[in-house]
Design a protein around this motif. Structure first.
Motif, mmCIF file in Angstrom:
data_model
loop_
_atom_site.group_PDB
_atom_site.id
_atom_site.type_symbol
_atom_site.label_atom_id
_atom_site.label_comp_id
_atom_site.label_asym_id
_atom_site.label_seq_id
_atom_site.Cartn_x
_atom_site.Cartn_y
_atom_site.Cartn_z
ATOM 1 N N PHE A 194 0.645 -1.330 0.052
ATOM 2 C CA PHE A 194 0.002 0.068 -0.116
ATOM 3 C C PHE A 194 0.967 1.154 -0.105
ATOM 4 C CE2 PHE A 194 -2.786 3.320 2.107
ATOM 5 C CZ PHE A 194 -3.687 3.271 1.173
ATOM 6 N N LEU A 195 1.940 1.238 0.911
ATOM 7 C CA LEU A 195 2.777 2.351 0.972
ATOM 8 C C LEU A 195 3.347 2.762 -0.445
ATOM 9 C CD1 LEU A 195 4.317 1.884 4.406
ATOM 10 C CD2 LEU A 195 2.488 3.498 3.818
ATOM 11 N N HIS A 196 3.876 1.599 -1.214
ATOM 12 C CA HIS A 196 4.363 1.641 -2.585
ATOM 13 C C HIS A 196 3.469 2.477 -3.392
ATOM 14 C CE1 HIS A 196 6.933 0.545 -5.919
ATOM 15 N NE2 HIS A 196 5.911 0.269 -6.650
ATOM 16 N N VAL A 197 2.257 2.563 -3.334
ATOM 17 C CA VAL A 197 1.220 3.253 -4.320
ATOM 18 C C VAL A 197 0.384 4.561 -3.736
ATOM 19 C CG1 VAL A 197 0.967 1.340 -5.909
ATOM 20 C CG2 VAL A 197 -0.579 1.611 -3.741
ATOM 21 N N LEU A 198 0.948 4.560 -2.287
ATOM 22 C CA LEU A 198 0.365 5.672 -1.665
ATOM 23 C C LEU A 198 0.374 7.049 -2.375
ATOM 24 C CD1 LEU A 198 -1.397 6.707 0.810
ATOM 25 C CD2 LEU A 198 0.859 6.830 2.189
ATOM 26 N N GLN A 199 1.362 7.321 -2.685
ATOM 27 C CA GLN A 199 1.641 8.620 -3.349
ATOM 28 C C GLN A 199 0.579 8.736 -4.683
ATOM 29 O OE1 GLN A 199 5.743 8.673 -4.229
ATOM 30 N NE2 GLN A 199 5.210 9.111 -6.483
ATOM 31 N N HIS A 200 0.474 7.734 -5.321
ATOM 32 C CA HIS A 200 -0.535 7.944 -6.445
ATOM 33 C C HIS A 200 -2.031 8.054 -6.076
ATOM 34 C CE1 HIS A 200 2.275 6.364 -9.278
ATOM 35 N NE2 HIS A 200 2.699 5.468 -8.391
ATOM 36 N N PHE A 201 -2.223 7.445 -4.687
ATOM 37 C CA PHE A 201 -3.753 7.749 -4.299
ATOM 38 C C PHE A 201 -3.722 9.137 -3.839
ATOM 39 C CE2 PHE A 201 -4.168 2.846 -3.730
ATOM 40 C CZ PHE A 201 -4.873 2.804 -5.002
ATOM 41 N N GLN A 202 -2.655 9.725 -3.133
ATOM 42 C CA GLN A 202 -2.789 10.930 -2.661
ATOM 43 C C GLN A 202 -2.680 12.132 -3.514
ATOM 44 O OE1 GLN A 202 0.770 10.678 -0.349
ATOM 45 N NE2 GLN A 202 -0.407 10.272 1.715
ATOM 46 N N VAL A 228 -10.666 7.380 -12.621
ATOM 47 C CA VAL A 228 -10.971 6.046 -12.016
ATOM 48 C C VAL A 228 -9.962 5.047 -12.672
ATOM 49 C CG1 VAL A 228 -12.531 4.313 -11.608
ATOM 50 C CG2 VAL A 228 -13.417 6.706 -11.227
ATOM 51 N N ASP A 229 -9.851 5.048 -14.007
ATOM 52 C CA ASP A 229 -8.895 4.142 -14.561
ATOM 53 C C ASP A 229 -7.404 4.082 -14.017
ATOM 54 O OD1 ASP A 229 -11.008 2.698 -15.969
ATOM 55 O OD2 ASP A 229 -10.777 4.171 -18.031
ATOM 56 N N GLN A 230 -7.063 5.451 -13.852
ATOM 57 C CA GLN A 230 -5.974 5.706 -13.443
ATOM 58 C C GLN A 230 -5.565 5.105 -11.877
ATOM 59 O OE1 GLN A 230 -5.919 9.760 -14.390
ATOM 60 N NE2 GLN A 230 -4.128 9.369 -15.929
ATOM 61 N N TYR A 231 -6.422 5.255 -10.987
ATOM 62 C CA TYR A 231 -6.452 4.886 -9.921
ATOM 63 C C TYR A 231 -6.604 3.474 -9.657
ATOM 64 C CZ TYR A 231 -6.636 9.589 -7.714
ATOM 65 O OH TYR A 231 -6.285 10.667 -7.239
ATOM 66 N N MET A 232 -7.405 2.708 -10.667
ATOM 67 C CA MET A 232 -7.582 1.546 -10.566
ATOM 68 C C MET A 232 -6.326 0.975 -10.836
ATOM 69 S SD MET A 232 -9.988 -0.508 -9.894
ATOM 70 C CE MET A 232 -11.737 0.355 -10.314
ATOM 71 N N ASN A 233 -5.375 1.347 -11.612
ATOM 72 C CA ASN A 233 -4.049 0.735 -12.190
ATOM 73 C C ASN A 233 -3.337 0.776 -10.599
ATOM 74 O OD1 ASN A 233 -4.479 0.311 -14.834
ATOM 75 N ND2 ASN A 233 -3.948 2.497 -15.319
ATOM 76 N N SER A 234 -3.421 1.647 -10.106
ATOM 77 C CA SER A 234 -2.572 1.701 -8.764
ATOM 78 C C SER A 234 -3.322 0.506 -7.886
ATOM 79 C CB SER A 234 -2.912 3.114 -8.046
ATOM 80 O OG SER A 234 -2.091 4.140 -8.817
ATOM 81 N N ALA A 235 -4.470 0.438 -7.961
ATOM 82 C CA ALA A 235 -5.192 -0.480 -6.950
ATOM 83 C C ALA A 235 -4.872 -1.711 -7.477
ATOM 84 C CB ALA A 235 -6.684 -0.382 -6.901
ATOM 85 N N TYR A 236 -4.601 -2.141 -8.751
ATOM 86 C CA TYR A 236 -4.199 -3.511 -9.433
ATOM 87 C C TYR A 236 -2.697 -3.580 -8.617
ATOM 88 C CZ TYR A 236 -2.376 -7.235 -12.160
ATOM 89 O OH TYR A 236 -1.985 -8.220 -12.753
ATOM 90 N N ARG A 237 -1.963 -2.556 -8.755
ATOM 91 C CA ARG A 237 -0.432 -2.848 -8.380
ATOM 92 C C ARG A 237 -0.465 -3.236 -6.854
ATOM 93 N NH1 ARG A 237 0.313 1.652 -11.766
ATOM 94 N NH2 ARG A 237 0.965 3.072 -9.767
ATOM 95 N N TRP A 238 -1.297 -2.539 -6.006
ATOM 96 C CA TRP A 238 -1.291 -2.725 -4.703
ATOM 97 C C TRP A 238 -2.018 -4.118 -4.358
ATOM 98 C CZ3 TRP A 238 -6.435 -0.819 -2.164
ATOM 99 C CH2 TRP A 238 -6.684 -1.378 -0.655
#
Length: 175
Positions: A128-136, A142-152
């Motif tokens: 989660f910390l690895h993708v946190l800055q993307h979520f911040q 939504v598609d861009q955040y979904m890519n971060s969710a997939y990596r998480w």
């Protein structure tokens, strides 16, 4: 006798304290569990983009329906009784992630089967910390955040994640 003129001075009136109201995203229609996760994400992870929050919430909905004591396949069991597949809010599947939950809760005196224990582990977990800055960040789709969710999460099937995400977008209000 001449008196000293002193205008009457009213007694000091205490000023009311200044109350700072912090606005945040709320979900009045959500369950207690959903409201808790939403609040912690904003308070502890500094995520305040509506699309990011909705994406995280939609993914948790897909993984566990916000049931912290759920083993993959639907069995409702404590942490120690889930012997295969994922477990908990985000279905920690790999042994490293599953045992990470247990180790975290042992170290910080929390129950790995509980919502509170899992949410606090989730926001401190390396994935989660690895993708946190993307979520911040702000202004992503939504598609861009979904890519971060997939990596998480590394989900295997997309399922209803996006539909759940858009449902949360319709339910979240800024108050």
């Amino acid at each position: 006798m001449l008196g000293f003129f002193s205008p009457s001075v009213p007694p000091a009136v205490a000023e009311p304290p200044v109350v700072v109201i912090q606005k945040s995203w709320k979900c009045p229609e959500c369950t207690t569990e959903e409201k808790y996760v939403l609040a912690i994400l904003q308070e502890k992870s500094n995520i305040n983009d509506k699309y990011a929050l909705a994406t995280i919430m939609g993914n948790i909905q897909q993984e566990s329906m916000f049931k912290s004591n759920i083993c993959e396949g639907g069995a409702r069991v404590p942490y120690e009784k889930c012997y295969s597949g994922g477990y908990g809010l985000i279905q920690w599947t790999t042994s490293g992630r599953y045992y990470g939950l247990g180790s975290f809760c042992k170290k910080y005196d929390c129950d790995p089967s509980s919502l509170k224990g899992q949410v606090h582990y989730m926001i401190n977990e390396p994935q989660f910390l690895h993708v946190l800055q993307h979520f911040q960040g702000r202004g992503r789709t939504v598609d861009q955040y979904m890519n971060s969710a997939y990596r998480w999460l590394g989900w295997g099937i997309h399922g209803n994640r996006t539909r759940y995400t858009y449902n949360y977008l319709n339910k979240l209000i800024w108050i």
